[in-house]
Design a protein around this motif. Structure first.
Motif, mmCIF file in Angstrom:
data_model
loop_
_atom_site.group_PDB
_atom_site.id
_atom_site.type_symbol
_atom_site.label_atom_id
_atom_site.label_comp_id
_atom_site.label_asym_id
_atom_site.label_seq_id
_atom_site.Cartn_x
_atom_site.Cartn_y
_atom_site.Cartn_z
ATOM 1 N N GLY A 32 19.470 25.326 -0.365
ATOM 2 C CA GLY A 32 19.021 25.582 -1.724
ATOM 3 C C GLY A 32 18.529 24.357 -2.476
ATOM 4 O O GLY A 32 18.136 24.458 -3.637
ATOM 5 N N GLN A 33 18.564 23.193 -1.825
ATOM 6 C CA GLN A 33 18.137 21.947 -2.461
ATOM 7 C C GLN A 33 16.783 21.498 -1.892
ATOM 8 O O GLN A 33 16.589 21.526 -0.674
ATOM 9 C CB GLN A 33 19.168 20.840 -2.236
ATOM 10 N N THR A 34 15.857 21.126 -2.776
ATOM 11 C CA THR A 34 14.526 20.684 -2.344
ATOM 12 C C THR A 34 14.509 19.162 -2.212
ATOM 13 O O THR A 34 14.908 18.446 -3.150
ATOM 14 C CB THR A 34 13.448 21.115 -3.344
ATOM 15 N N LEU A 35 14.053 18.698 -1.066
ATOM 16 C CA LEU A 35 13.999 17.251 -0.817
ATOM 17 C C LEU A 35 13.049 16.580 -1.797
ATOM 18 O O LEU A 35 11.951 17.087 -2.062
ATOM 19 C CB LEU A 35 13.536 16.987 0.622
ATOM 20 N N ASP A 36 13.473 15.448 -2.363
ATOM 21 C CA ASP A 36 12.630 14.675 -3.270
ATOM 22 C C ASP A 36 11.286 14.388 -2.625
ATOM 23 O O ASP A 36 11.204 14.009 -1.446
ATOM 24 C CB ASP A 36 13.331 13.355 -3.628
ATOM 25 N N ALA B 21 0.832 -1.205 0.000
ATOM 26 C CA ALA B 21 0.000 0.000 0.000
ATOM 27 C C ALA B 21 0.866 1.254 0.000
ATOM 28 O O ALA B 21 0.571 2.237 -0.690
ATOM 29 C CB ALA B 21 -0.922 -0.010 1.212
ATOM 30 N N ALA B 22 1.974 1.209 0.775
ATOM 31 C CA ALA B 22 2.884 2.350 0.828
ATOM 32 C C ALA B 22 3.521 2.584 -0.536
ATOM 33 O O ALA B 22 3.673 3.728 -0.986
ATOM 34 C CB ALA B 22 3.958 2.106 1.887
ATOM 35 N N ARG B 23 3.881 1.488 -1.220
ATOM 36 C CA ARG B 23 4.488 1.638 -2.545
ATOM 37 C C ARG B 23 3.508 2.277 -3.520
ATOM 38 O O ARG B 23 3.867 3.139 -4.320
ATOM 39 C CB ARG B 23 4.949 0.298 -3.088
ATOM 40 N N THR B 24 2.243 1.861 -3.440
ATOM 41 C CA THR B 24 1.216 2.463 -4.290
ATOM 42 C C THR B 24 1.109 3.955 -4.006
ATOM 43 O O THR B 24 1.029 4.780 -4.929
ATOM 44 C CB THR B 24 -0.140 1.785 -4.045
ATOM 45 N N LEU B 25 1.115 4.301 -2.733
ATOM 46 C CA LEU B 25 1.020 5.707 -2.340
ATOM 47 C C LEU B 25 2.219 6.502 -2.848
ATOM 48 O O LEU B 25 2.075 7.606 -3.403
ATOM 49 C CB LEU B 25 0.932 5.801 -0.819
ATOM 50 N N LEU B 26 3.415 5.940 -2.704
ATOM 51 C CA LEU B 26 4.625 6.653 -3.087
ATOM 52 C C LEU B 26 4.766 6.817 -4.596
ATOM 53 O O LEU B 26 5.541 7.658 -5.061
ATOM 54 C CB LEU B 26 5.864 5.920 -2.540
ATOM 55 N N ASN B 27 4.021 6.032 -5.351
ATOM 56 C CA ASN B 27 4.091 6.130 -6.806
ATOM 57 C C ASN B 27 2.913 6.897 -7.400
ATOM 58 O O ASN B 27 2.674 6.829 -8.615
ATOM 59 C CB ASN B 27 4.185 4.733 -7.417
ATOM 60 N N LEU B 28 2.201 7.636 -6.559
ATOM 61 C CA LEU B 28 1.170 8.531 -7.060
ATOM 62 C C LEU B 28 1.832 9.669 -7.836
ATOM 63 O O LEU B 28 3.025 9.937 -7.677
ATOM 64 C CB LEU B 28 0.365 9.096 -5.887
ATOM 65 N N PRO B 29 1.082 10.374 -8.654
ATOM 66 C CA PRO B 29 1.653 11.521 -9.379
ATOM 67 C C PRO B 29 2.299 12.516 -8.414
ATOM 68 O O PRO B 29 1.815 12.714 -7.291
ATOM 69 C CB PRO B 29 0.438 12.121 -10.087
ATOM 70 N N ALA B 30 3.392 13.141 -8.859
ATOM 71 C CA ALA B 30 4.160 14.031 -7.993
ATOM 72 C C ALA B 30 3.312 15.154 -7.417
ATOM 73 O O ALA B 30 3.474 15.540 -6.247
ATOM 74 C CB ALA B 30 5.344 14.600 -8.769
ATOM 75 N N ALA B 31 2.390 15.689 -8.215
ATOM 76 C CA ALA B 31 1.564 16.802 -7.728
ATOM 77 C C ALA B 31 0.696 16.368 -6.550
ATOM 78 O O ALA B 31 0.535 17.109 -5.565
ATOM 79 C CB ALA B 31 0.694 17.329 -8.865
ATOM 80 N N LEU B 32 0.148 15.145 -6.641
ATOM 81 C CA LEU B 32 -0.677 14.649 -5.543
ATOM 82 C C LEU B 32 0.183 14.314 -4.329
ATOM 83 O O LEU B 32 -0.197 14.562 -3.185
ATOM 84 C CB LEU B 32 -1.461 13.413 -6.009
ATOM 85 N N LEU B 33 1.382 13.737 -4.580
ATOM 86 C CA LEU B 33 2.301 13.446 -3.482
ATOM 87 C C LEU B 33 2.683 14.718 -2.732
ATOM 88 O O LEU B 33 2.824 14.716 -1.513
ATOM 89 C CB LEU B 33 3.559 12.765 -4.007
ATOM 90 N N ARG B 34 2.867 15.809 -3.485
ATOM 91 C CA ARG B 34 3.226 17.060 -2.847
ATOM 92 C C ARG B 34 2.153 17.524 -1.878
ATOM 93 O O ARG B 34 2.440 17.972 -0.765
ATOM 94 C CB ARG B 34 3.480 18.119 -3.932
ATOM 95 N N VAL B 35 0.886 17.362 -2.279
ATOM 96 C CA VAL B 35 -0.218 17.740 -1.394
ATOM 97 C C VAL B 35 -0.202 16.890 -0.125
ATOM 98 O O VAL B 35 -0.389 17.389 0.990
ATOM 99 C CB VAL B 35 -1.569 17.597 -2.121
ATOM 100 N N LEU B 36 0.041 15.591 -0.301
ATOM 101 C CA LEU B 36 -0.008 14.673 0.837
ATOM 102 C C LEU B 36 1.208 14.800 1.745
ATOM 103 O O LEU B 36 1.099 14.601 2.964
ATOM 104 C CB LEU B 36 -0.114 13.231 0.333
ATOM 105 N N SER B 37 2.369 15.097 1.175
ATOM 106 C CA SER B 37 3.599 15.112 1.975
ATOM 107 C C SER B 37 3.810 16.418 2.724
ATOM 108 O O SER B 37 4.580 16.477 3.686
ATOM 109 C CB SER B 37 4.812 14.825 1.086
ATOM 110 N N GLY B 38 3.142 17.481 2.293
ATOM 111 C CA GLY B 38 3.264 18.753 3.003
ATOM 112 C C GLY B 38 4.185 19.729 2.313
ATOM 113 O O GLY B 38 4.632 19.530 1.186
ATOM 114 N N LYS B 39 4.471 20.797 3.009
ATOM 115 C CA LYS B 39 5.303 21.874 2.478
ATOM 116 C C LYS B 39 6.682 21.344 2.088
ATOM 117 O O LYS B 39 7.291 20.565 2.812
ATOM 118 C CB LYS B 39 5.446 22.957 3.544
ATOM 119 N N PRO B 40 7.209 21.752 0.921
ATOM 120 C CA PRO B 40 8.536 21.285 0.501
ATOM 121 C C PRO B 40 9.610 21.582 1.538
ATOM 122 O O PRO B 40 9.601 22.627 2.187
ATOM 123 C CB PRO B 40 8.783 22.059 -0.799
ATOM 124 N N VAL B 41 10.526 20.644 1.686
ATOM 125 C CA VAL B 41 11.658 20.809 2.598
ATOM 126 C C VAL B 41 12.861 21.259 1.777
ATOM 127 O O VAL B 41 13.273 20.565 0.849
ATOM 128 C CB VAL B 41 11.969 19.494 3.344
#
Length: 361
Positions: A287-291, A263-283
């Motif tokens: 000057g480098q943004t965490l994947d 289930a976690a793998r399915t979640l982690l392979n969602l589209p990047a835009a949706l992952l960004r919403v779920l993971s929160g504010k970029p870290v």
């Protein structure tokens, strides 16, 4: 055909003085009612479901013979659990097969005279058994009672699996002890119904048995990469339901862990835009943004209460990282050469490990 006046039957009784007695008793020969047949029993299996009535909560390691009876002590907790059984001689045997030697006057019963039939009605560990017509299954000509003796418990159990899947809205199954008689039935049923099935076995010869009958996903729990392969199979099939036929040990826990990983793998392979919403504010650091996948994985670790990587033995950390890596990608053969080396250090040699992709010089 003349019948004896009595017949032998195997029964199990819990006594008031804390014993379980399993013995053969004489019973009067039954006369079949209108919609019953009398079967001369010729073959019976011993299923795990029979064990509960046969042995209950007795201590079979201390069992002994007393005349024609097998007697085992029942501990106090077992006596409490089997309070309702005390003094009752329970007939044994869920299913079996034999020849119909007498029948009631109904047309359905009379039609079975002389036929070889399978039956499920309890009390089948006996010389004769009277059962309702609706509880018997006539077998094809040429089939023996021995071949027909297991026509109910395992087949009906296997048929219930896909029905449970459909009724509860699942799409695939994980099954343990998958090379068993029941497991092989389930492989064929799921193949016919188009239901993905993840089969877990313990030995290579069991893998071979299932491959020979067309099983697709077969995982050997004795392999070192059992969990990663199980995650792969569950992720590929989308299995959210498991039937554990083994009981005890950690296999059920391993299956749930693998389901969580899939289930976690399915979640982690969602589209990047949706992952960004779920993971929160970029870290952002230096000057480098965490994947975004890494950020989501770290958030999932925090939510699950996982310890952070670092501070433990190298072998423990490596195993943890391998497990986490499996959430991102399927199992692959690592095309990387690894070699332990030593480097010069200020205070003496330093042990290191060199990783080099195959083909790179």
């Amino acid at each position: 055909m003349s019948l004896p006046k009595t017949y032998k039957s195997l029964v199990s009784t819990v006594t008031e003085d804390g014993q379980l007695r399993m013995e053969i008793v004489e019973k009067p020969m039954p006369v079949p009612k209108a919609d019953q047949v009398l079967i001369k029993v010729q073959a019976c299996p011993i299923n795990p479901s029979d064990h509960g009535v046969m042995f209950g909560y007795s201590d079979m390691s201390s069992a002994k013979n007393e005349g024609d009876a097998l007697v085992a002590p029942v501990p106090p907790m077992g006596m409490r659990m089997m309070k309702a059984r005390i003094g009752q001689a329970l007939p044994l045997g869920n299913e079996g097969a034999g020849t119909v030697v007498a029948a009631g006057e109904s047309d359905a019963a009379q039609a079975l005279m002389g036929r070889t039939v399978a039956a499920m009605g309890g009390g089948m560990y006996a010389e004769y058994r009277a059962v309702p017509v609706m509880s018997v299954l006539p077998v094809n000509d040429g089939n023996t009672a021995r071949q027909a003796a297991s026509s109910f418990v395992n087949p009906l159990t296997a048929l219930c699996f896909p029905e449970t899947i459909k009724n509860e809205g699942h799409s695939a199954i994980v099954h343990t002890a998958a090379a068993s008689n029941l497991g092989q039935m389930l492989v064929k049923i799921c193949k016919a119904d188009g239901i993905p099935l993840v089969n877990i076995v313990r030995k290579q010869e069991q893998v071979d048995i299932l491959k020979a009958i067309g099983a697709t996903h077969i995982i050997n729990s004795s392999d070192d990469d059992f969990i990663p392969k199980l995650i792969d199979a569950i992720h590929e099939t989308g299995a959210t339901l498991a039937f554990d036929a083994t009981g005890g040990g950690k296999l059920a826990s391993d299956i749930l862990t693998a389901m969580e990983g899939a289930a976690a793998r399915t979640l982690l392979n969602l589209p990047a835009a949706l992952l960004r919403v779920l993971s929160g504010k970029p870290v952002v650091r230096d000057g480098q943004t965490l994947d975004v996948q890494t950020q989501m994985l770290l958030r999932m670790q925090r939510l699950r209460g996982n310890a952070a990587i670092g501070g433990r033995a190298v072998s423990v950390e490596r195993a943890e990282m391998d497990t986490q890596a499996q959430l991102l990608e399927p199992t692959t053969e690592h095309a990387v050469e690894t070699r332990d080396i030593q480097l010069a250090g200020a205070d003496g040699p330093l042990t290191a490990r060199l990783y080099r992709p195959n083909g790179v010089t």
